[in-house]
Scaffold this motif. Structure first.
Motif, PDB file in Angstrom:
ATOM      1  N   ALA A 149     141.864  38.209  41.922  1.00  0.00           N
ATOM      2  CA  ALA A 149     143.151  37.930  42.570  1.00  0.00           C
ATOM      3  C   ALA A 149     143.323  38.763  43.830  1.00  0.00           C
ATOM      4  O   ALA A 149     143.820  38.269  44.854  1.00  0.00           O
ATOM      5  N   ILE A 150     142.912  40.034  43.775  1.00  0.00           N
ATOM      6  CA  ILE A 150     142.992  40.876  44.977  1.00  0.00           C
ATOM      7  C   ILE A 150     142.072  40.340  46.067  1.00  0.00           C
ATOM      8  O   ILE A 150     142.466  40.208  47.233  1.00  0.00           O
ATOM      9  N   ASP A 151     140.835  40.032  45.705  1.00  0.00           N
ATOM     10  CA  ASP A 151     139.878  39.489  46.679  1.00  0.00           C
ATOM     11  C   ASP A 151     140.434  38.238  47.352  1.00  0.00           C
ATOM     12  O   ASP A 151     140.340  38.072  48.573  1.00  0.00           O
ATOM     13  N   ALA A 152     141.000  37.348  46.547  1.00  0.00           N
ATOM     14  CA  ALA A 152     141.522  36.090  47.089  1.00  0.00           C
ATOM     15  C   ALA A 152     142.731  36.332  47.991  1.00  0.00           C
ATOM     16  O   ALA A 152     142.886  35.671  49.034  1.00  0.00           O
ATOM     17  N   ALA A 153     143.578  37.280  47.616  1.00  0.00           N
ATOM     18  CA  ALA A 153     144.760  37.576  48.427  1.00  0.00           C
ATOM     19  C   ALA A 153     144.366  38.176  49.771  1.00  0.00           C
ATOM     20  O   ALA A 153     144.951  37.840  50.815  1.00  0.00           O
ATOM     21  N   VAL A 154     143.368  39.055  49.770  1.00  0.00           N
ATOM     22  CA  VAL A 154     142.889  39.639  51.027  1.00  0.00           C
ATOM     23  C   VAL A 154     142.252  38.548  51.901  1.00  0.00           C
ATOM     24  O   VAL A 154     142.532  38.456  53.099  1.00  0.00           O
ATOM     25  N   ALA A 155     141.398  37.728  51.300  1.00  0.00           N
ATOM     26  CA  ALA A 155     140.756  36.644  52.062  1.00  0.00           C
ATOM     27  C   ALA A 155     141.793  35.688  52.632  1.00  0.00           C
ATOM     28  O   ALA A 155     141.661  35.223  53.770  1.00  0.00           O
ATOM     29  N   LEU A 182     131.145  38.313  54.406  1.00  0.00           N
ATOM     30  CA  LEU A 182     131.927  37.820  55.535  1.00  0.00           C
ATOM     31  C   LEU A 182     133.027  36.914  54.994  1.00  0.00           C
ATOM     32  O   LEU A 182     132.751  35.857  54.431  1.00  0.00           O
ATOM     33  N   MET A 183     134.283  37.313  55.175  1.00  0.00           N
ATOM     34  CA  MET A 183     135.404  36.560  54.615  1.00  0.00           C
ATOM     35  C   MET A 183     135.904  35.455  55.533  1.00  0.00           C
ATOM     36  O   MET A 183     136.576  34.532  55.081  1.00  0.00           O
ATOM     37  N   HIS A 184     135.600  35.580  56.823  1.00  0.00           N
ATOM     38  CA  HIS A 184     136.024  34.538  57.768  1.00  0.00           C
ATOM     39  C   HIS A 184     135.132  34.595  58.990  1.00  0.00           C
ATOM     40  O   HIS A 184     134.791  35.674  59.475  1.00  0.00           O
ATOM     41  N   ASP A 185     134.772  33.434  59.516  1.00  0.00           N
ATOM     42  CA  ASP A 185     133.852  33.355  60.660  1.00  0.00           C
ATOM     43  C   ASP A 185     134.307  34.188  61.857  1.00  0.00           C
ATOM     44  O   ASP A 185     133.490  34.777  62.559  1.00  0.00           O
ATOM     45  N   ARG A 186     135.621  34.226  62.090  1.00  0.00           N
ATOM     46  CA  ARG A 186     136.092  34.903  63.298  1.00  0.00           C
ATOM     47  C   ARG A 186     135.896  36.417  63.251  1.00  0.00           C
ATOM     48  O   ARG A 186     135.991  37.092  64.274  1.00  0.00           O
TER      49      ARG A 186
END
Length: 341
Positions: free
Chosen positions: A306-312, A103-107
């Motif tokens: 870096a990709i994971d962080a950019a998407v998040a 889960l990358m963000h609660d919403r």
């Protein structure tokens, strides 16, 4: 230099793959890209074959495959999808399907209770046996007396190796999911292999759940799970449930691997989505996260992170496509990710 074979495929596949290739180009990771843009439904309808022997030879020369999507409504009953996906799985013995879910963000979570939303696990699914092995048939087809049989195939070799792979990916625990209390023969084999696997990996905690209880607990206690290992059909169901809890198939990556050879087929979960193909609103995140999974598999950890962080970051900032509650196009979301990189 690592080589990647890219198959854009059908529907939104070419659209999201284009985004992934832009991101790979921006990262400059030193990867060689071989694009098979002729593997799609039109070719299958025209020639009766989607993947030729020459295509398989090109794929064999690479380190991994990035697949956009295969499938189209007008070829649903022809065996086209099986001709591509199952042929790749069988040809390269891609017995381990790996679906990380975070889960990358609660919403993005459909769960109301914030305390229960945390999800960061992986579904490990046996990929070449079980109910999807294609063994079975129909007797007296299309009559009131029709009998349909699909065999659930489980082997000691197949079950043991998927369990060992699951243990190799675990951080703290492996949870076996089956239905051994009702599916007695296959269940007995899985349980016996499970006992031996646990003995081979004494440093990892273990847990066992029946499939119905596991589905319930994924919703009520998603934070309890680390690695779930299951048969082909049960793993298929649980991985889509887990994806829904983390925001949907638009953010769900997957890989089909042969851990012995290191070869892998990497594919976003969403499929070809023909209803939105060509409209410019396809969510590229699943393909980008799948690309991160692929290059991490090849040893490019910094670029994958870096990709994971950019998407998040794009999700947190609300720079998303309509399926995640935003208003951006596929192109605009890709530009946001590129800007973050």
């Amino acid at each position: 230099m690592d080589s990647i074979t890219v198959i854009p495929g059908d529907g939104i596949g070419p659209e999201v793959v284009e985004c992934a290739l832009e991101v790979l180009d921006a990262l400059d990771a030193g990867l060689s890209i071989d694009v098979l843009d002729h593997v799609h439904a039109d070719r299958y309808r025209r020639e009766g074959q989607a993947l030729s022997e020459a295509d398989l030879s090109r794929i064999s020369a690479s380190s991994a495959v990035l697949l956009g999507a295969v499938g189209r409504p007008d070829v649903e009953e022809t065996g086209y999808v099986r001709d591509v996906l199952l042929r790749l799985r069988i040809s390269f013995d891609l017995y381990a399907n790996y679906r990380p879910v975070r889960l990358m963000h609660d919403r993005l979570s459909p769960l109301r209770d914030p305390a229960r939303r945390m999800l960061d696990c992986a579904i490990v699914r046996e990929n070449t046996e079980g109910l999807y092995s294609g063994i079975g048939g129909n007797l007296r087809a299309s009559s009131p007396q029709e009998v349909a049989i699909d065999a659930d195939v489980n082997t000691w070799h197949g079950v043991s190796r998927i369990l060992d792979f699951a243990f190799s990916t675990a951080r703290r625990e492996v949870c076996l999911v089956d239905k051994a209390n009702a599916v007695r023969a296959g269940g007995r084999l899985w349980q016996e292999c499970w006992r031996h696997a646990a003995e081979r990996h004494p440093g990892t905690a273990t847990r066992h759940l029946y499939i119905d209880a596991a589905a319930m607990k994924l919703v009520t206690e998603p934070d309890r799970f680390d690695v779930i290992v299951a048969s082909n059909s049960y793993g298929d169901i649980l991985s889509d449930l887990a994806a829904a809890l983390a925001g949907g198939i638009g953010v769900a990556p997957s890989a089909s691997l042969n851990p012995q050879t290191g070869f892998g087929l990497f594919e976003p979960v969403h499929g070809s989505a023909p209803d939105i193909a060509g409209k410019g609103v396809a969510n590229p995140f699943a393909c980008l996260l799948t690309t991160a999974l692929l290059i991490r598999h090849l040893g490019h950890e910094a670029e994958a992170a870096a990709i994971d962080a950019a998407v998040a970051g794009s999700i947190a900032a609300g720079r998303v496509t309509p399926d995640l509650g935003g208003s951006l196009s596929t192109r605009q979301v890709t530009q946001a990710v590129l800007a973050s990189l």
